[in-house]
Design a protein around this motif. Structure first.
Motif, PDB file in Angstrom:
ATOM      1  N   ASN A 108       0.845  -1.185   0.000  1.00 17.77           N
ATOM      2  CA  ASN A 108       0.000   0.000   0.000  1.00 17.77           C
ATOM      3  C   ASN A 108       0.886   1.243   0.000  1.00 17.77           C
ATOM      4  O   ASN A 108       2.115   1.166   0.069  1.00 17.77           O
ATOM      5  N   LYS A 112      -7.671  -2.059   2.891  1.00 15.22           N
ATOM      6  CA  LYS A 112      -7.655  -2.242   1.436  1.00 15.22           C
ATOM      7  C   LYS A 112      -9.070  -2.215   0.869  1.00 15.22           C
ATOM      8  O   LYS A 112      -9.310  -1.652  -0.201  1.00 15.22           O
ATOM      9  N   THR A 163     -10.180   1.383   0.691  1.00 12.88           N
ATOM     10  CA  THR A 163      -9.546   2.075  -0.432  1.00 12.88           C
ATOM     11  C   THR A 163     -10.187   1.662  -1.748  1.00 12.88           C
ATOM     12  O   THR A 163     -10.431   2.490  -2.626  1.00 12.88           O
TER      13      THR A 163
END
Length: 513
Positions: free
Chosen positions: A23, A501, A504
């Motif tokens: 990330n 995640k 996002t």
């Protein structure tokens, strides 16, 4: 002595290793360390690949001050525009254009003839020159490209104003004499070749990436491209630490050197290994656990008499200094802070206090806390993500005549506590089943590995897990003197990465909508 520029592509080619998915925060942590290592050029990613990659490249471009930040681009205008956007704010930006040139790529991938390849490459360089003063052009699969066409494309790139021309052995096909010969040919046949730097980018499919890269240096390469620990597509890339130490150790042979801070090699290797989840093999050159270990009686005898009998370089050179300050449960905050500075950690006061508390907790379990113990604890905590789930308590029961069972208590974001019990095929399975129930997450354990961070019966154990949910894959890491505790911490860490995640990914979909 001739300088060899280091082009590090850990954050681009390295991240393409199967199973690796960094990330933005993790990429930034690696970028800061690469800058500290002293790489000349840093390929931060492939902005056109995804909005997330573009954002990560932009974050790195704005953060890094002492290295050229590079974005990869196909020879397409939309890719060039993506790199332009990603490198806004960079102190020293560069675009890395590429186009395949070998017959097999022209026929089967590009479906272009030589003239079309040449025109496409020329147009891309000209378009990129609108926005970038520094351009690197790569002839993908140069190793399998006809020599006359290699000269023709390189000549075009020089004429169009590229600063660097890269000659990659994209599939690790060549052997050193063949690869070195390409540089001899270009040096002899390309007009004005002295106006550009020639770069070597080698893959390790036949185990010759380092040897090929050194052959390129011997034949005039000005830059080498590689990754930390040699990670990358398939069998990986040239390991930049191997090149740096080869040039350092054999200066009389190569007459060339890098300007890397060699004492940062070990720490950089450890950081990349931890964040990518790719364990460095014990027999890996330079940074493997056994690189400076001697077990044979004959070797030990020689080492005791004169170290150079079996060591051609010292562990201190790459930053593996032995501790001069022994830390234990009676050590104070001042000694602890001095040790952090010695290890290269510059922390704020609140971070020191938090780390000191962790150190004291570990010191109660170990007679002596080593440098490796501290580094493992600190690196686990310094690069963190929001903790949606926090492991509060864990009880495990196991017996030969009973089914393993675990009771797990998790603290959620709203400070609520959830406790669940579960059984399993073993203690770790029971722990993970209980965590699944407490968290409400439905995941698949794709990988689980254990390694010893330090030595002795009270050694810290490190557990690395890979979890999969739908199309998302995440990694988690846990460190503890208790391997079951490390297993639980790794699993919870992975779940927190999964939540981040997923968040996002959802935000990205909403933006696209």
């Amino acid at each position: 002595m001739r300088k060899i520029h280091i082009f590090d592509t850990t954050l681009r080619d390295g991240e393409q290793s199967p199973g690796v998915n960094l990330n933005t925060r993790e990429k930034l942590e690696i970028a800061y360390q690469l800058e500290k290592l002293g790489v000349d050029r840093m390929e931060a990613g492939f902005p056109a690949a995804s909005p997330g990659d573009l954002a990560a490249v932009n974050a790195i471009a704005r953060a890094v001050k002492n290295s050229t930040v590079i974005g990869l681009s196909r020879s397409r205008e939309q890719d060039i525009e993506a790199v332009r956007e990603a490198l806004q704010g960079a102190q020293d930006p560069c675009i890395h254009l590429f186009l395949a040139t070998s017959p097999i790529h022209r026929q089967h991938k590009l479906r272009m003839d030589k003239a079309q390849v040449l025109d496409t490459a020329r147009s891309a360089i000209r378009y990129a020159k609108r926005y970038f003063s520094k351009i690197e052009f790569s002839l993908e699969d140069a190793g399998r490209t006809e020599h006359d066409f290699l000269v023709e494309v390189t000549s075009m790139a020089v004429q169009e104003g590229a600063a660097v021309v890269n000659i990659p052995d994209t599939v690790g096909y060549l052997y050193p004499e063949e690869y070195g010969n390409l540089f001899r040919i270009l040096k002899a046949q390309v007009p004005d070749i002295e106006k550009v730097q020639l770069s070597a980018h080698c893959h390790n499919d036949l185990g010759m990436a380092t040897a090929n890269t050194l052959a390129a240096i011997m034949n005039g390469a000005d830059q080498i491209e590689g990754t930390v620990n040699g990670i990358g597509e398939r069998a990986g890339n040239t390991a930049i630490e191997e090149i740096a130490m080869a040039l350092e150790t054999r200066q009389e042979l190569f007459g060339a050197k890098t300007t890397l801070q060699l004492s940062e090699i070990a720490r950089t290797s450890r950081l990349v290994s931890r964040l990518t989840g790719m364990v460095v093999p014990g027999n890996k050159a330079i940074v493997g656990a056994n690189a400076f270990a001697h077990e044979s009686g004959i070797h030990q005898d020689g080492m005791l008499k004169e170290k150079t009998t079996y060591e051609i370089m010292t562990p201190e050179t790459i930053g593996l200094k032995e501790s001069k300050l022994v830390l234990g449960k009676h050590s104070g905050r001042h000694a602890f802070r001095e040790k952090l500075v010695e290890l290269g950690f510059i922390l704020q006061e609140d971070e020191v206090n938090q780390a000191f508390a962790q150190f004291k907790d570990l010191a109660d379990k170990k007679k002596e806390v080593t440098d490796d113990d501290l580094i493992a604890l600190l690196e686990e905590k310094l690069v963190d993500i929001p903790e949606v789930f926090k492991l509060q308590e864990m009880y495990v029961t196991y017996g030969d005549a009973s089914v393993p069972a675990a009771r797990i208590s998790l603290c959620l974001e709203d400070d609520k506590y959830v406790t669940s019990e579960a059984e399993g095929n073993g203690s770790v399975d029971a722990i993970y089943n209980a965590i699944d129930k407490a968290s409400g997450e439905n995941v698949i354990l794709a990988d689980y590995s254990i390694k010893s961070v330090t030595h002795g019966k009270d050694a810290l154990g490190e557990v690395h897990v890979v979890l999969r949910q739908d199309k998302m894959t995440v990694q988690g890491r846990g460190v503890s003197t208790d391997i079951l505790g490390a297993s639980a911490r790794a699993y919870v860490d992975a779940l927190n990465h999964l939540v981040e995640k997923r968040k996002t990914y959802t935000e990205r979909i909403n933006v696209n909508l």
